[in-house]
Design an enzyme around this catalytic site. Structure first.
Site, mmCIF file in Angstrom:
data_model
loop_
_atom_site.group_PDB
_atom_site.id
_atom_site.type_symbol
_atom_site.label_atom_id
_atom_site.label_comp_id
_atom_site.label_asym_id
_atom_site.label_seq_id
_atom_site.Cartn_x
_atom_site.Cartn_y
_atom_site.Cartn_z
ATOM 1 N N LYS A 69 -91.330 -1.972 -73.630
ATOM 2 C CA LYS A 69 -90.213 -3.215 -74.054
ATOM 3 C C LYS A 69 -90.450 -3.945 -75.341
ATOM 4 O O LYS A 69 -89.334 -4.223 -76.288
ATOM 5 C CB LYS A 69 -90.143 -4.264 -72.927
ATOM 6 C CG LYS A 69 -89.249 -3.703 -71.796
ATOM 7 C CD LYS A 69 -89.375 -4.828 -70.692
ATOM 8 C CE LYS A 69 -88.162 -4.546 -69.721
ATOM 9 N NZ LYS A 69 -87.798 -5.850 -68.726
ATOM 10 N N ASP A 105 -81.564 -8.724 -69.934
ATOM 11 C CA ASP A 105 -82.280 -9.351 -68.663
ATOM 12 C C ASP A 105 -81.691 -10.940 -68.686
ATOM 13 O O ASP A 105 -81.573 -11.481 -67.531
ATOM 14 C CB ASP A 105 -83.742 -9.477 -68.871
ATOM 15 C CG ASP A 105 -84.524 -8.341 -68.489
ATOM 16 O OD1 ASP A 105 -83.674 -7.428 -67.559
ATOM 17 O OD2 ASP A 105 -85.347 -7.973 -68.988
#
Ligand code: NAP
Length: 276
Positions: A69, A105
Site C-alpha cells: 500500500k 479507505d
C-alpha cells in the site's frame, strides 16, 4: 482480453485471505458486466514490473493490499491528495496517462459510519481512536475531513500516536494508553483501529464505564462481525457499527472507475462476502 472485457484484481502477498474477489465478482454478476476480478500474489521484488505489465495485458486497475500500500505511491504517475495525506494507496486505475493512485479507505470508513449510525455527526463531540497504524491514518483523515473537532489517538506505542498527531495538527491529540478511560468521558465516537478482537487475537482490553451511552462505537475488525468491543458497547447502550461495511464501501469507487457502474452496497453483497 480486450477493452470489452476489462480485467481488474487485487495485488498483495499473501492474497488468499482477501475478500475483494468475492465482493467485485458479486457486483460483476449482479450487473451482468463482462469483466473479471482476479487475486494476484505479487512479491515485493516483482511489484514494479507487475505494474508495468498489467495495463498492457488488459487490466484497467487493481486494488492494493498488504504489503504494497505504501510502495505503490512511489510507482504511480499521479496520486490523489487523500492518498498522499494517508501515506498509502489501495486503488490504482490505469489509463493512457499512466497509473493513478487513490486511497478509498477513508471514504469507506465514513460511509459505513453514516449508514450504520445515521444520528452520528461530527459536531457531537471528540472521537477516540485506539491504534495508530496504517488503517488509523485513513480513519483520522476521514474524521478530520468530516469536521470532528478533536480526534484523540491512544496507541500501545505512544511515540506512534505522537508522530501522527504532530503530522496532522492540533485537532489530532495523542493520549496515553493508561488514560483511555479518562479520554472516553466526553467522547461521541470510539473507534478500534487495532487488530485486537480479531479471531485468534486477544480482545481489546478497555472498560467502557466512562463512555457516555449516547456514544457510537465502531470496530475496523470484522472477523468476527461482533467483536468483544462491539458486544460490550451494545451492552453499555451504545450504537455499534461493524467493520465489514468499511470494506464494502471502500470498493465502490474502484468498481465504478474500472467497470463504469456505481455498485450498491446492500445485504446481498454482505452475504456474498461473508460466504466468501
Ligand atoms: P498496522 O498498521 O499493523 O497497525 C496495527 C495497530 O494495532 C497498531 O496501532 C498496533 O499498535 C496495534 N496493535 C497490534 N497488536 C497490539 C496489541 N497486542 N496490543 C495493543 N495494540 C496492538 O495494521 P493496520 O493496517 O492499521 O490494520 C489494523 C486492523 O484494521 C487490522 O485488523 C485490519 O484487518 C483492519 N482493517 C480493516 C479494514 C476494513 O475495511 N474494515 C480496513 C483496513 C484495516 P503498535 O503501534 O503499538 O504496534
Amino acid at each position: 482480453m480486450t477493452k470489452n472485457t476489462p480485467l481488474a484484481g487485487v495485488i498483495g502477498m499473501p492474497i488468499g485471505h482477501s475478500r475483494s474477489p468475492a465482493l467485485h465478482c458479486h457486483w460483476l454478476r449482479r450487473y451482468g458486466i463482462k469483466g473479471h476480478y482476479i487475486p494476484m500474489p505479487v512479491p515485493e521484488a516483482d511489484l514494479a514490473d507487475t505494474l508495468k505489465v498489467l495495463p498492457r495485458i488488459g487490466f484497467v486497475g487493481v486494488n492494493v493490499t498488504i504489503p504494497h500500500k505504501e510502495a505503490v505511491l512511489a510507482l504511480a504517475h499521479s496520486t490523489t491528495d487523500l492518498a498522499r495525506r494517508i501515506g498509502a494507496a489501495n486503488t490504482l486505475t490505469f489509463s493512457e496517462s499512466g497509473i493513478h493512485a487513490d486511497n478509498t479507505d477513508a471514504f469507506g470508513f465514513i460511509e459505513n459510519l453514516k449508514v450504520g449510525a445515521p444520528n452520528w455527526t461530527a459536531s457531537q463531540g471528540p472521537a477516540l481512536m485506539i491504534g495508530a497504524g496504517g488503517a488509523a491514518r485513513a480513519v483520522l483523515v476521514a474524521l478530520l475531513d468530516e469536521g470532528v473537532g478533536e480526534v484523540r489517538i491512544a496507541n500501545r506505542t505512544i511515540d506512534r500516536s505522537k508522530r501522527i498527531a504532530a503530522e496532522f495538527g492540533p485537532r489530532a491529540v495523542p493520549v496515553n494508553f493508561d488514560n483511555v478511560r479518562h479520554a472516553m468521558e466526553d467522547a461521541a465516537l470510539l473507534v478500534n483501529t487495532t487488530s485486537l478482537g480479531m479471531t485468534g487475537e486477544p480482545p481489546l482490553n478497555v472498560t467502557l464505564e466512562k463512555l457516555p451511552n449516547s456514544a457510537t462505537v465502531t470496530d475496523l475488525v470484522y472477523t468476527p462481525l461482533e467483536t468483544p468491543l462491539l458486544a460490550a458497547a451494545k451492552e453499555h447502550g451504545c450504537v455499534t457499527v461493524d467493520g465489514l461495511g468499511m470494506l464494502l464501501h471502500q470498493a465502490v469507487p474502484g468498481f465504478e472507475r474500472w467497470f463504469g457502474r456505481t455498485p450498491e452496497v446492500d445485504d446481498a453483497l454482505r452475504n456474498a462476502v461473508l460466504k466468501g
